[in-house]
Design a protein around this motif. Structure first.
Motif, short mmCIF file in Angstrom:
data_model
loop_
_atom_site.label_atom_id
_atom_site.label_comp_id
_atom_site.label_asym_id
_atom_site.label_seq_id
_atom_site.Cartn_x
_atom_site.Cartn_y
_atom_site.Cartn_z
N TYR A 51 30.29 3.64 0.30
CA TYR A 51 29.03 3.99 -0.37
C TYR A 51 29.17 5.37 -1.00
CZ TYR A 51 24.01 4.60 -1.17
OH TYR A 51 22.77 4.78 -1.75
N SER A 52 28.50 5.58 -2.14
CA SER A 52 28.52 6.85 -2.85
C SER A 52 29.95 7.13 -3.33
CB SER A 52 27.98 7.97 -1.96
OG SER A 52 27.74 9.14 -2.69
N GLN A 53 30.56 8.25 -2.97
CA GLN A 53 31.96 8.43 -3.33
C GLN A 53 32.78 7.25 -2.84
OE1 GLN A 53 34.03 11.69 -1.45
NE2 GLN A 53 35.90 11.37 -2.63
N GLY A 54 32.45 6.77 -1.63
CA GLY A 54 33.15 5.60 -1.10
C GLY A 54 32.91 4.35 -1.91
N GLY A 55 31.71 4.23 -2.51
CA GLY A 55 31.45 3.11 -3.39
C GLY A 55 32.30 3.17 -4.64
N GLY A 56 32.49 4.39 -5.16
CA GLY A 56 33.36 4.55 -6.33
C GLY A 56 34.80 4.26 -5.99
N ALA A 57 35.28 4.75 -4.83
CA ALA A 57 36.65 4.49 -4.42
C ALA A 57 36.88 3.00 -4.18
CB ALA A 57 36.98 5.28 -3.16
N THR A 58 35.89 2.34 -3.56
CA THR A 58 36.00 0.89 -3.32
C THR A 58 36.07 0.13 -4.63
OG1 THR A 58 34.81 1.04 -1.21
CG2 THR A 58 34.80 -1.09 -2.32
#
Length: 724
Positions: free
Chosen positions: A517-524
């Motif tokens: 989610y968030s930065q993690g959403g972009g990385a995913t």
């Protein structure tokens, strides 16, 4: 890593004013004719005449809150309870006292008075002869009471400063509750032998203290407090557990240590020693450079042992304090059992996080690994039931150059009971900051990872979880924040590394899902569209991405001048480092300093330190950062991070985004899903009604869990391309 003591602009001005006055008088000068006589015994601040007092609204009040207009128009002082003694002020305020070197400690509870409700925001600072000796963070009307115990030994003048935290001062009714000077009247500072800072993790009982006072008898090392002579205590015992190391004290007790900014945290098991049975009642407190950071609840002889963890990163001095809790001190035999300062390389694990000159030949190869831990809470009460391994593995940067990246692998203790082989979830963390201390593998081990509870939920379902720290987070160099390819590589190679470690229960047929989610959403999102080419051997079966920052240009417009502007600073600093752009080509002197400060900060620190900064105040020509995104020397690099720009995933993807997201624009997530749909991908876009970015995270988790369960069970996802 440098350690910083920061001040708000108003506080800088007030501190400068205080320092100027001190300089004009002379820090060690004899008392001036107009100065009141110094106290010779413990004295409440409200009973002591001051040298001078300036106040934002109305006069400084003694033993009542600040009413804002005339003298005596305040009420009873109330923060979390009523105070009969103290000072009521309104930011910006400076109250100066002449102590003549006769006092050793200033003690006070501090906060916004309850009369203004949830309004107001201030900081409190104690300045001794022009030097800040204690400074709180920002306290608002909703903050818990703050506590100060400042070392003022030998100071001629002490200034009590309250400054507005930047949102106006009309409701900054601030209380110095119970403010008191502890004074011996000796007129001089105590002589202190120099103490070297610890260089490695050290038991408190093995570290020389600067000073120690105790209710009865001396403080004991590695034994309980016997009350009379040194060494008359017994083995430290809390509940049914005996501890070989620790400190035995008797309330009221204070022990001061010099850490020299070399330590990260302090841990201890605390309580009333078993030798007094059910009697005694105490509380334990840890102060960092004069400001309380942790306190225990009231503990008695019947209480369970309390696990105490205190952040002490950057601390010069730490005080361990035990207070009586109201029934007399006769049986207050208190133990700091297993008391330990985590310091030096052991504190941050820097040896582990430094990559060797030669890495393995393949991406995902394990460079090194060691047993680690995963706690859901900072008090380390809830430990995840799993085998946890800290790992460094080979990955590549955006140019394909090999790099070492760290992370955690968590394998549930419970056997897999689902259909097929045990699955793997590669978790992409949300924004942590740029400082190496913000690496998720470090925060998970200390119980401070804010996404820890959600990762623990995946473990409870029997999934193996691989968490990446990303490039440069924990490891040397600037973290590759929002750099699309680097973040994707780090996540996919964390999944590869999971298959390299033994005892995971993973097989060659184990399905892999990506989520964040968030930065993690972009990385995913970046990883799922690169997976077919970058990691074709992984059996990626789906991805769930929430709050996706798929278009950095939209993000820049949203963040500038807001509470979250530090996130924009992270992205700009990462882009300038990744693409070799000099900060001097973009930022003025103030901007360059701020961007470099961000390199050492975690999320919460950046939010409060730089909230509402306008980027136009940081650039060379006064234009906002968004105007620079059209420049040919930076604009294409920002555009390169756009997700779905001619690329698409080949597996089902769930994209979730809150309609009210106040950090990542809704269109950044919806646009990513729409671009993928246009490329022919199988996408389900789920709008959320979760309030703001944080609320969107909370609501996204349920959808993510359902998606993962269905995907691992082989159930098809219904795409809704063309409907959003």
């Amino acid at each position: 890593m440098r350690t910083k003591r920061r001040f708000t602009p108003a506080l800088i001005a007030l501190s400068a004013l205080a320092a100027t006055v001190v300089a004009s008088v002379g820090t060690g000068a004899p008392a001036q004719a107009a100065d009141p006589a110094p106290p010779t015994a413990d004295t409440f601040a409200s009973d002591l005449p001051w040298v001078s007092a300036t106040n934002g609204l109305g006069p400084v009040e003694r033993d009542r809150s600040n009413g804002g207009s005339a003298a005596g128009d305040g009420r009873s002082m109330y923060i979390e309870h009523k105070y009969s003694k103290g000072l009521g002020v309104n930011a910006d305020s400076v109250v100066r006292y002449h102590l003549g070197g006769s006092c050793e400690t200033f003690i006070s509870d501090v906060g916004i008075d309850a009369e203004v409700g949830s309004s107001g925001s201030v900081t409190f600072t104690v300045i001794a002869d022009g030097v800040s000796v204690a400074q709180t963070g920002i306290l608002t009307g909703t903050s818990p009471v703050g506590r100060i115990m400042a070392d003022i030994d030998g100071a001629t003048y002490v200034d009590l400063v309250v400054s507005s935290a930047g949102d106006g001062s009309s409701n900054d009714h601030a209380d110095w509750g119970g403010a008191k000077f502890e004074c011996s009247g000796d007129g001089v500072a105590a002589a202190r032998a120099p103490h070297p800072a610890p260089t490695a993790t050290t038991s408190a009982s093995d570290l020389p203290w600067v000073s120690a006072t105790n209710g009865w008898g001396p403080v004991e090392k590695d034994r309980s407090n016997g009350e009379q002579l040194a060494g008359d205590g017994r083995a430290l015992k809390l509940g049914s557990t005996t501890y070989a190391k620790g400190l035995g004290v008797h309330s009221e007790s204070r022990i001061r240590y010099f850490l020299g900014m070399a330590c990260n945290s302090f841990t201890a098991k605390v309580g009333v020693d078993e030798e007094v049975g059910w009697l005694g009642s105490v509380s334990f407190h840890v102060y960092v450079d004069g400001v309380q950071v942790v306190e225990s609840p009231r503990l008695t002889g019947l209480s369970a042992t309390y696990s105490l963890v205190a952040p002490v990163r950057g601390a010069g001095y730490v005080d361990l304090v035990v207070d009586d809790q109201g029934d007399g001190i006769d049986k207050d035999h208190a133990d700091w059992a297993d008391a330990t300062f985590l310091c030096g390389n052991d504190a941050a694990g820097e040896a582990f996080y430094t990559a060797p000159a030669t890495l393995g030949p393949d991406n995902g190869d394990i460079v090194r690994s060691e047993a680690s831990s995963f706690y859901v809470d900072p008090l380390k009460i809830t430990k995840v039931d799993a085998a946890v391994t800290r790992m460094m593995y080979r990955s590549t940067d955006r140019l394909g150059q090999p790099i070492g990246v760290t992370g955690q692998l968590i394998v549930p203790s419970r056997p897999w009971s689902g259909t097929g082989p045990r699955p793997l979830v590669a978790w992409a963390p949300g924004t942590q900051g740029l400082g190496d201390q913000c690496a998720p593998s470090k925060l998970m081990a200390s119980g401070q990872e804010y996404e820890g509870a959600f990762i623990a939920g995946l473990i409870a379902r029997g999934y193996v979880v691989a968490v990446t720290d990303y490039q440069g987070l924990g490891t040397p160099g600037i973290h590759s924040y929002m750099i699309r390819e680097a973040q994707a590589h780090a996540l996919l190679d964390a999944a590869r590394a999971a298959f390299e470690l033994p005892g995971t229960g993973l097989t060659a047929d184990s399905p892999v899902a990506l989520t964040g989610y968030s930065q993690g959403g972009g990385a995913t999102a970046a990883a799922v569209e690169l997976a077919p080419a970058y990691a074709p051997e992984l059996k990626v079966v789906g991805a769930a991405a929430g709050g996706v920052p798929g278009d950095l240009a939209l993000l820049a417009e949203k963040l500038d001048g807001t509470f979250y502007v530090g996130f924009l600073g992270y992205a700009i600093r990462s882009i300038t480092d990744t693409y070799g752009i000099s900060l001097a080509d973009l930022a003025n002197e103030r901007g360059q300093a701020l961007f470099r400060e961000l390199e050492d900060e975690c999320t919460v620190e950046s939010m409060f330190e730089h909230a509402f900064t306008q980027s136009s105040s940081l650039t060379l020509d006064g234009r906002p950062i968004t105007a620079y995104l059209n420049e040919p020397w930076i604009g294409p690099h920002v555009e390169e991070q756009r997700i779905g720009n001619g690329r698409k995933p080949t597996v089902p993807v769930l994209v979730i985004h809150s309609l009210t997201d106040d950090v990542v624009p809704y269109e950044a997530g919806r646009g990513t899903a729409a671009r993928w749909c246009a490329e022919g991908a199988q996408v389900r876009f789920q709008p959320s009604l979760g309030p703001g970015h944080v609320g969107g995270f909370l609501t996204s988790y349920g959808w993510t869990l359902a998606f993962l369960e269905d995907t691992f069970a082989g159930k098809p996802m219904q795409s809704n391309c063309g409907t959003f």
